[in-house]
Design an enzyme around this catalytic site. Structure first.
Site, PDB file in Angstrom:
ATOM      1  N   SER A 124      58.806  60.001  13.255  1.00 42.19           N
ATOM      2  CA  SER A 124      59.043  59.051  12.978  1.00 42.19           C
ATOM      3  C   SER A 124      59.430  58.392  11.566  1.00 42.19           C
ATOM      4  CB  SER A 124      57.885  57.799  13.029  1.00 42.19           C
ATOM      5  OG  SER A 124      57.450  56.893  12.780  1.00 42.19           O
ATOM      6  N   TYR A 148      47.776  57.942  11.921  1.00 42.36           N
ATOM      7  CA  TYR A 148      49.300  58.922  13.102  1.00 42.36           C
ATOM      8  C   TYR A 148      50.768  59.168  12.723  1.00 42.36           C
ATOM      9  CZ  TYR A 148      54.059  57.409  15.510  1.00 42.36           C
ATOM     10  OH  TYR A 148      54.824  58.332  15.892  1.00 42.36           O
ATOM     11  N   LYS A 152      52.482  63.219  11.997  1.00 42.06           N
ATOM     12  CA  LYS A 152      53.746  63.417  11.789  1.00 42.06           C
ATOM     13  C   LYS A 152      54.068  64.263  10.830  1.00 42.06           C
ATOM     14  CE  LYS A 152      55.335  61.173  15.952  1.00 42.06           C
ATOM     15  NZ  LYS A 152      55.517  62.069  17.050  1.00 42.06           N
TER      16      LYS A 152
HETATM   17  C1  WQD Z   1      57.755  45.022  13.523  1.00 39.50           C
HETATM   18  C2  WQD Z   1      57.870  43.771  12.885  1.00 39.50           C
HETATM   19  C3  WQD Z   1      55.575  43.577  12.315  1.00 39.50           C
HETATM   20  C4  WQD Z   1      54.162  42.141  16.480  1.00 39.50           C
HETATM   21  C5  WQD Z   1      55.601  50.237  14.378  1.00 39.50           C
HETATM   22  C6  WQD Z   1      54.716  52.285  14.331  1.00 39.50           C
HETATM   23  C7  WQD Z   1      56.170  52.669  13.813  1.00 39.50           C
HETATM   24  C8  WQD Z   1      56.265  52.754  15.002  1.00 39.50           C
HETATM   25  C9  WQD Z   1      57.563  52.019  15.919  1.00 39.50           C
HETATM   26  C10 WQD Z   1      55.872  55.093  16.746  1.00 39.50           C
HETATM   27  C11 WQD Z   1      56.957  44.008  11.927  1.00 39.50           C
HETATM   28  C12 WQD Z   1      56.083  41.443  12.854  1.00 39.50           C
HETATM   29  C13 WQD Z   1      55.270  42.502  14.982  1.00 39.50           C
HETATM   30  C14 WQD Z   1      54.131  41.288  15.966  1.00 39.50           C
HETATM   31  C15 WQD Z   1      55.147  40.402  14.187  1.00 39.50           C
HETATM   32  N1  WQD Z   1      56.420  53.523  15.684  1.00 39.50           N
HETATM   33  N2  WQD Z   1      54.876  41.624  14.011  1.00 39.50           N
HETATM   34  N3  WQD Z   1      54.135  40.090  15.905  1.00 39.50           N
HETATM   35  O1  WQD Z   1      55.612  48.280  12.551  1.00 39.50           O
HETATM   36  O2  WQD Z   1      57.709  48.163  12.308  1.00 39.50           O
HETATM   37  O3  WQD Z   1      56.485  50.460  13.642  1.00 39.50           O
HETATM   38  O4  WQD Z   1      56.203  50.762  15.577  1.00 39.50           O
HETATM   39  O5  WQD Z   1      56.621  55.747  15.964  1.00 39.50           O
HETATM   40  O6  WQD Z   1      55.678  54.364  13.170  1.00 39.50           O
HETATM   41  O7  WQD Z   1      54.370  51.571  12.828  1.00 39.50           O
HETATM   42  O8  WQD Z   1      56.971  48.032  14.661  1.00 39.50           O
HETATM   43  O9  WQD Z   1      56.975  46.081  16.017  1.00 39.50           O
HETATM   44  O10 WQD Z   1      54.503  46.851  15.152  1.00 39.50           O
HETATM   45  O11 WQD Z   1      56.481  45.447  13.876  1.00 39.50           O
HETATM   46  O12 WQD Z   1      55.202  39.384  13.583  1.00 39.50           O
HETATM   47  O13 WQD Z   1      52.683  41.009  17.435  1.00 39.50           O
HETATM   48  O14 WQD Z   1      57.462  42.924  13.370  1.00 39.50           O
HETATM   49  O15 WQD Z   1      54.834  42.420  11.127  1.00 39.50           O
HETATM   50  O16 WQD Z   1      57.396  43.224  10.876  1.00 39.50           O
HETATM   51  P1  WQD Z   1      56.563  49.048  12.949  1.00 39.50           P
HETATM   52  P2  WQD Z   1      55.941  46.897  15.258  1.00 39.50           P
END
Ligand code: WQD
Length: 334
Positions: A124, A148, A152
């Site tokens: 990741s 997490y 990885k």
């Molecule tokens: C994306 C953007 C949030 C939810 C995560 C894991 C990473 C990988 C992918 C496994 C950010 C914003 C999110 C919400 C929001 N997983 N957001 N409201 O955090 O980039 O990555 O998933 O490998 O390890 O960390 O993805 O989709 O949670 O967030 O505003 O309800 O959307 O702040 O900017 P992230 P995400």
């Protein structure tokens, strides 16, 4: 060629199994159904018209894995199985370290015993932590900010040491950015149990009326519109990256690392706007405080995967938004 896919009924695993079958590989899936659904197995068969061997087992159970290798001549392995919720990993680190590390150690022990030395590992972009510059290249510093992500990174280090001890191994480490979307059939997609942590599954549930309002975590980041920027990649593009990686394991030995991203960063507000336009609806949202642990921006330099795997993402943000919603519309019909 027979490929063992651990976690093969999960979001990325199931899409990869479809592409493997469409490319005439034989597929054996092992999945403990802790974060997936048995009806995905029939969906994979329906989409491809192919048979799939399935074992409902936990990769942490060495004897079960040994049995699978004893019963099947496995030519290569794609290892997806693992817990992947960042927030949950902070609350339950022991569960994450035990599950995500023991599963990999068991798998590699069985692979060595049965002389199966071709492995594609699901890593990741989270191993890069908060990058000092963008876009992110594979030789950037590795630093994790949650258990997490650390599992990885530790798995990557374990695989590096295994390769050093046994140069017959061919190991491809794929660092995913933000996978979203679903297969064009609408039969498989992302449908996490409980309230979604990730952006797109949450948006989709607001669009379908299941959830009331999306919270946008912060609008004061140093980005184009103040909201978080990520490299969203269509899960089918991601799945095809695994096909290219498997092909490479049959050509070269060694351990190789690749970013699987599009190289384009989109903000939360841009995703909302695109989703609304593509699906002709409005998403109810409100700006709230930042989510602890979030970084401002993260997107890939995907040049190495293009050069060495002959892979690049082909689907755009519009297809990602359309297919993400199409899956839920289709599953609500069932
Ligand atoms: C994306 C953007 C949030 C939810 C995560 C894991 C990473 C990988 C992918 C496994 C950010 C914003 C999110 C919400 C929001 N997983 N957001 N409201 O955090 O980039 O990555 O998933 O490998 O390890 O960390 O993805 O989709 O949670 O967030 O505003 O309800 O959307 O702040 O900017 P992230 P995400």
């Amino acid at each position: 060629m027979k490929i063992l896919v651990t976690g093969g009924l999960g979001f990325i695993g199931s899409h990869t199994c479809v592409e493997l079958l469409d490319n005439d590989y034989e597929v054996v899936i092992v999945d403990n159904l802790s974060n997936s659904n048995i009806d995905v197995l029939d969906k994979i068969k329906k989409i491809t018209g192919k048979q799939v061997q399935f074992y409902q087992e936990d990769v942490c159970n060495y004897m079960a894995i040994d049995e699978i290798f004893k019963e099947n001549k496995i030519d290569a392995v794609i290892h997806f199985a693992g817990y992947k919720a960042v927030g949950e990993s902070v609350e339950k680190p022991i569960m994450y370290y035990e599950n995500n590390l023991v599963s990999t150690l068991n798998l590699c022990k069985a692979m060595q015993k049965y002389n199966c030395k071709k492995l594609v590992f699901s890593s990741s972009a989270t191993v890069y932590g908060s990058p000092k510059e963008l876009p992110i290249k594979e030789d950037f510093a590795l630093q994790t900010t949650n258990p997490y992500g650390t599992t990885k990174l530790m798995n990557e280090m374990i695989l590096e040491d295994i390769y050093k001890s046994d140069p017959d191994f061919s190991i491809i480490v794929l660092r995913y950015f933000n996978p979203i979307g679903s297969h064009s059939s609408g039969l498989i997609g992302e449908n996490p149990k409980g309230i979604p942590n990730n952006l797109m599954p949450y948006i989709v549930r607001v669009a379908s009326g299941e959830l009331e309002c999306l919270n946008v975590f912060g609008s004061d980041y140093d980005t184009k519109d103040g909201t978080g920027v990520r490299d969203y990649i269509h899960v089918v593009d991601l799945a095809n990256g695994h096909i290219k990686a498997i092909e490479k394991t049959f050509k070269d030995k060694g351990i190789h690392y690749y970013n699987l991203g599009t190289g384009n960063g989109y903000s939360v507000l841009e995703i909302i706007k695109t989703f609304e336009e593509v699906n002709n609806l409005k998403i109810n949202y409100k700006i709230v405080e930042r989510r602890p642990g979030d970084i401002a921006a993260c997107y890939a330099d995907p040049a190495k995967a293009l050069e060495e795997l002959n892979w690049e993402a082909k689907l755009g943000i519009e297809e990602m938004c359309r297919d993400s919603y199409n899956y839920i519309l289709n599953s609500n019909k069932e």
